[in-house]
Design a protein around this motif. Structure first.
Motif, PDB file in Angstrom:
ATOM      1  N   GLN A  15       8.612  13.731  11.482  1.00  0.00           N
ATOM      2  CA  GLN A  15       9.993  13.714  10.982  1.00  0.00           C
ATOM      3  C   GLN A  15      10.028  13.824   9.459  1.00  0.00           C
ATOM      4  O   GLN A  15      10.843  14.561   8.894  1.00  0.00           O
ATOM      5  CB  GLN A  15      10.696  12.421  11.425  1.00  0.00           C
ATOM      6  CG  GLN A  15      11.029  12.371  12.898  1.00  0.00           C
ATOM      7  CD  GLN A  15      11.878  11.167  13.255  1.00  0.00           C
ATOM      8  OE1 GLN A  15      12.636  11.208  14.204  1.00  0.00           O
ATOM      9  NE2 GLN A  15      11.752  10.087  12.507  1.00  0.00           N
ATOM     10  N   GLU A  16       9.149  13.088   8.798  1.00  0.00           N
ATOM     11  CA  GLU A  16       9.124  13.120   7.332  1.00  0.00           C
ATOM     12  C   GLU A  16       8.678  14.489   6.814  1.00  0.00           C
ATOM     13  O   GLU A  16       9.136  14.950   5.770  1.00  0.00           O
ATOM     14  CB  GLU A  16       8.193  12.023   6.818  1.00  0.00           C
ATOM     15  CG  GLU A  16       8.727  10.616   7.084  1.00  0.00           C
ATOM     16  CD  GLU A  16       7.723   9.536   6.736  1.00  0.00           C
ATOM     17  OE1 GLU A  16       6.535   9.879   6.521  1.00  0.00           O
ATOM     18  OE2 GLU A  16       8.116   8.355   6.684  1.00  0.00           O
ATOM     19  N   ARG A  17       7.799  15.137   7.559  1.00  0.00           N
ATOM     20  CA  ARG A  17       7.307  16.452   7.150  1.00  0.00           C
ATOM     21  C   ARG A  17       8.399  17.518   7.247  1.00  0.00           C
ATOM     22  O   ARG A  17       8.319  18.561   6.598  1.00  0.00           O
ATOM     23  CB  ARG A  17       6.122  16.835   8.040  1.00  0.00           C
ATOM     24  CG  ARG A  17       5.379  18.069   7.589  1.00  0.00           C
ATOM     25  CD  ARG A  17       4.191  18.357   8.490  1.00  0.00           C
ATOM     26  NE  ARG A  17       3.395  19.453   7.994  1.00  0.00           N
ATOM     27  CZ  ARG A  17       2.339  19.946   8.644  1.00  0.00           C
ATOM     28  NH1 ARG A  17       1.969  19.424   9.800  1.00  0.00           N
ATOM     29  NH2 ARG A  17       1.665  20.953   8.129  1.00  0.00           N
ATOM     30  N   PHE A  18       9.407  17.247   8.058  1.00  0.00           N
ATOM     31  CA  PHE A  18      10.471  18.230   8.283  1.00  0.00           C
ATOM     32  C   PHE A  18      11.152  18.629   6.975  1.00  0.00           C
ATOM     33  O   PHE A  18      11.575  19.774   6.810  1.00  0.00           O
ATOM     34  CB  PHE A  18      11.512  17.645   9.251  1.00  0.00           C
ATOM     35  CG  PHE A  18      12.537  18.632   9.703  1.00  0.00           C
ATOM     36  CD1 PHE A  18      12.387  19.334  10.885  1.00  0.00           C
ATOM     37  CD2 PHE A  18      13.682  18.867   8.948  1.00  0.00           C
ATOM     38  CE1 PHE A  18      13.336  20.256  11.306  1.00  0.00           C
ATOM     39  CE2 PHE A  18      14.634  19.780   9.354  1.00  0.00           C
ATOM     40  CZ  PHE A  18      14.467  20.475  10.536  1.00  0.00           C
ATOM     41  N   VAL A  19      11.257  17.705   6.041  1.00  0.00           N
ATOM     42  CA  VAL A  19      11.958  17.982   4.785  1.00  0.00           C
ATOM     43  C   VAL A  19      11.338  19.176   4.065  1.00  0.00           C
ATOM     44  O   VAL A  19      12.043  20.054   3.564  1.00  0.00           O
ATOM     45  CB  VAL A  19      11.938  16.739   3.874  1.00  0.00           C
ATOM     46  CG1 VAL A  19      12.629  17.039   2.542  1.00  0.00           C
ATOM     47  CG2 VAL A  19      12.596  15.558   4.568  1.00  0.00           C
ATOM     48  N   ASP A  20      10.021  19.229   4.008  1.00  0.00           N
ATOM     49  CA  ASP A  20       9.321  20.293   3.282  1.00  0.00           C
ATOM     50  C   ASP A  20       8.920  21.469   4.167  1.00  0.00           C
ATOM     51  O   ASP A  20       8.810  22.594   3.678  1.00  0.00           O
ATOM     52  CB  ASP A  20       8.067  19.725   2.609  1.00  0.00           C
ATOM     53  CG  ASP A  20       8.404  18.664   1.576  1.00  0.00           C
ATOM     54  OD1 ASP A  20       9.369  18.869   0.811  1.00  0.00           O
ATOM     55  OD2 ASP A  20       7.727  17.627   1.553  1.00  0.00           O
TER      56      ASP A  20
END
Length: 219
Positions: free
Chosen positions: A95-100
């Motif tokens: 989920q956190e990787r989705f931003v980049d």
């Protein structure tokens, strides 16, 4: 004639009448009874299967009945608390990787769900269609989220960021069901798996909200 004999005769007549009534049911009526059971068991997956068969309910029910026969007796394997924590950490990281990198995050979540389902006793991820069929029997209300995520992961183009986000969020329902503690764990938490406190739950809620807000900025 004794009362006992009379009662036996009455019971025989009633049983015969019931059997005759069942035999007299038309194939269409029997199909309706079976279809009702499948619709109740599969919920939204029933409607999707009918739509995929262009409204042919008989063909859809044959398919669902076959799935039920093949995977209805499948016993889901429990996860160790440490395994559950690892899967949860990996999902959070995706989920956190989705931003980049939205596409990489979706692909990682898709691989993670396939691996998790295999660990729970479903067919492994290398047999996606079989895995999906088995999941549809035991998790019919959330399996479509996995299907949607898998399609997004396999798409050849980068796709719309909003669609990728929606696919990831839709698949979370199945992830949460597959990582949910067994009932006995919920009833009596051990020292290794302490009961959740309101503070921990609140932290988890804040993290989920952060996911939405961050992604809204990254769109």
């Amino acid at each position: 004639m004794s009362i006992g004999v009379i009662i036996v005769l009455i019971v025989i007549v009633i049983v015969a009448a019931v059997l005759a009534g069942a035999a007299a049911l038309s194939p269409r009526a029997r199909s309706a009874f079976a279809g009702g059971g499948l619709k109740s068991r599969f919920g939204p997956e029933y409607e999707r299967t009918v739509a995929r068969h262009d409204g042919d309910t008989k063909a859809a029910e044959r398919e669902l009945d076959e799935r039920l026969k093949r995977y209805g007796s499948l016993h889901e394997q429990p996860l160790e608390p440490s395994e559950r924590e690892r899967y949860t950490a990996r999902w959070t990281a995706a989920q956190e990787r989705f931003v980049d990198s939205p596409r990489d995050a979706v692909a990682e979540a898709d691989r993670l769900l396939a691996e998790l389902a295999g660990a729970r006793g479903f067919p492994d991820g290398g047999r996606y269609e079989e895995q999906l069929d088995a999941l549809s029997v035991h998790h019919p209300h959330h399996v479509h989220g996995y299907r949607r995520l898998h399609r997004a992961a396999l798409a050849q183009t980068d796709g719309d960021t909003e669609e990728l986000r929606a696919a990831l969020l839709d698949a979370r329902g199945l992830f949460e069901e597959l990582t949910a503690p067994a009932r006995q764990e919920q009833a009596a938490p051990s020292e290794e798996t302490p009961a959740r406190t309101p503070a921990r739950d609140a932290g988890k809620s804040r993290h989920a909200w952060t996911f939405h807000r961050q992604h809204a900025k990254g769109s």
